[in-house]
Design a protein around this motif. Structure first.
Motif, PDB file in Angstrom:
ATOM      1  N   ASP A  30       0.809  -1.224   0.000  1.00 15.80           N
ATOM      2  CA  ASP A  30       0.000   0.000   0.000  1.00 15.80           C
ATOM      3  C   ASP A  30       0.842   1.274   0.000  1.00 15.80           C
ATOM      4  O   ASP A  30       0.280   2.368  -0.028  1.00 15.80           O
ATOM      5  CB  ASP A  30      -0.977  -0.001   1.174  1.00 15.80           C
ATOM      6  N   HIS A  31       2.172   1.140  -0.004  1.00 16.65           N
ATOM      7  CA  HIS A  31       3.043   2.317  -0.096  1.00 16.65           C
ATOM      8  C   HIS A  31       3.523   2.571  -1.526  1.00 16.65           C
ATOM      9  O   HIS A  31       4.206   3.554  -1.768  1.00 16.65           O
ATOM     10  CB  HIS A  31       4.264   2.149   0.806  1.00 16.65           C
ATOM     11  N   ALA A  33       3.171   2.455  -5.969  1.00 21.17           N
ATOM     12  CA  ALA A  33       2.349   2.523  -7.174  1.00 21.17           C
ATOM     13  C   ALA A  33       2.768   1.355  -8.055  1.00 21.17           C
ATOM     14  O   ALA A  33       3.949   0.991  -8.106  1.00 21.17           O
ATOM     15  CB  ALA A  33       2.562   3.839  -7.904  1.00 21.17           C
ATOM     16  N   SER A  52      -1.862   4.192  -8.167  1.00 16.79           N
ATOM     17  CA  SER A  52      -1.278   4.415  -6.855  1.00 16.79           C
ATOM     18  C   SER A  52      -2.103   3.640  -5.840  1.00 16.79           C
ATOM     19  O   SER A  52      -3.306   3.890  -5.703  1.00 16.79           O
ATOM     20  CB  SER A  52      -1.291   5.912  -6.513  1.00 16.79           C
ATOM     21  N   SER A  54      -2.172   3.581  -2.621  1.00 16.98           N
ATOM     22  CA  SER A  54      -2.653   4.293  -1.428  1.00 16.98           C
ATOM     23  C   SER A  54      -3.895   5.137  -1.687  1.00 16.98           C
ATOM     24  O   SER A  54      -4.797   5.191  -0.848  1.00 16.98           O
ATOM     25  CB  SER A  54      -1.544   5.191  -0.879  1.00 16.98           C
ATOM     26  N   ASP A  55      -3.971   5.780  -2.855  1.00 15.18           N
ATOM     27  CA  ASP A  55      -5.107   6.668  -3.080  1.00 15.18           C
ATOM     28  C   ASP A  55      -5.924   6.325  -4.324  1.00 15.18           C
ATOM     29  O   ASP A  55      -6.934   6.970  -4.596  1.00 15.18           O
ATOM     30  CB  ASP A  55      -4.653   8.134  -3.163  1.00 15.18           C
ATOM     31  N   GLY A  56      -5.503   5.312  -5.056  1.00 11.12           N
ATOM     32  CA  GLY A  56      -6.285   4.854  -6.200  1.00 11.12           C
ATOM     33  C   GLY A  56      -6.149   5.698  -7.453  1.00 11.12           C
ATOM     34  O   GLY A  56      -6.840   5.432  -8.439  1.00 11.12           O
ATOM     35  N   ASN A  57      -5.276   6.717  -7.438  1.00 12.41           N
ATOM     36  CA  ASN A  57      -5.088   7.503  -8.665  1.00 12.41           C
ATOM     37  C   ASN A  57      -4.624   6.600  -9.802  1.00 12.41           C
ATOM     38  O   ASN A  57      -3.770   5.731  -9.598  1.00 12.41           O
ATOM     39  CB  ASN A  57      -4.044   8.588  -8.448  1.00 12.41           C
ATOM     40  N   THR A  58      -5.168   6.822 -10.975  1.00  8.46           N
ATOM     41  CA  THR A  58      -4.811   5.998 -12.126  1.00  8.46           C
ATOM     42  C   THR A  58      -4.283   6.851 -13.275  1.00  8.46           C
ATOM     43  O   THR A  58      -4.598   8.044 -13.387  1.00  8.46           O
ATOM     44  CB  THR A  58      -6.016   5.184 -12.618  1.00  8.46           C
ATOM     45  N   ASN A  74      -6.553  -5.442  -2.895  1.00 13.49           N
ATOM     46  CA  ASN A  74      -5.605  -5.256  -1.787  1.00 13.49           C
ATOM     47  C   ASN A  74      -5.437  -6.518  -0.946  1.00 13.49           C
ATOM     48  O   ASN A  74      -4.350  -6.778  -0.421  1.00 13.49           O
ATOM     49  CB  ASN A  74      -6.062  -4.104  -0.896  1.00 13.49           C
ATOM     50  N   GLY A 102       5.339   5.671  -4.550  1.00 11.65           N
ATOM     51  CA  GLY A 102       3.890   5.626  -4.416  1.00 11.65           C
ATOM     52  C   GLY A 102       3.146   6.594  -5.314  1.00 11.65           C
ATOM     53  O   GLY A 102       1.920   6.540  -5.401  1.00 11.65           O
TER      54      GLY A 102
END
Length: 124
Positions: A30-31, A33, A52, A54-58, A74, A102
């Motif tokens: 989770d740290h 990407a 990423s 941790s925050d789900g950015n794609t 996860n 990340g």
């Protein structure tokens, strides 16, 4: 030991679908990407998609937007790449990679660890 193991490649016809998996181990998932890259014969390795954890950015390359979808499980430390409407030009070896910052992105230099790759072949 960091390990990234890709699976799910194969031979598919033009317009078909495949789902690639990248199973990660040996690091704090989770740290990071996780990205997907591909390399066709005689061409540079290029970024396809990244997420990423941790925050789900794609991130998506323009060539695959609307056709490919990246996602995470996860619980299984696994990242998937759903590839729809495949074209012959998508033929390549697909690699999974991990970015310890990340932040992610589509540039090769941002990634610290790489898998061995899985072949995707799209026939016309």
């Amino acid at each position: 030991e960091v390990q990234l193991v890709e699976s799910g490649g194969g031979l598919v016809q033009d317009g078909g679908s495949l789902r690639l998996s990248c199973a990660a181990s040996g690091f704090r998932f989770d740290h990071f990407a996780i990205g997907w890259f591909r390399q066709a014969p005689g061409k540079e390795r290029e970024g396809v998609s990244c997420i990423s954890v941790s925050d789900g950015n794609t991130y998506y390359a323009d060539s695959v937007k609307g056709r490919f979808t990246i996602s995470i499980d996860n619980a299984k430390n696994t990242v998937y790449l759903q590839m729809n409407s495949l074209k012959p030009e998508d033929t390549a070896v697909y690699y999974c990679a991990a970015d310890s910052s990340g932040l992610g992105g589509l540039a090769k230099y941002e990634f610290d660890y790489w898998g061995q790759g899985t072949q995707v072949t799209v026939s016309s």
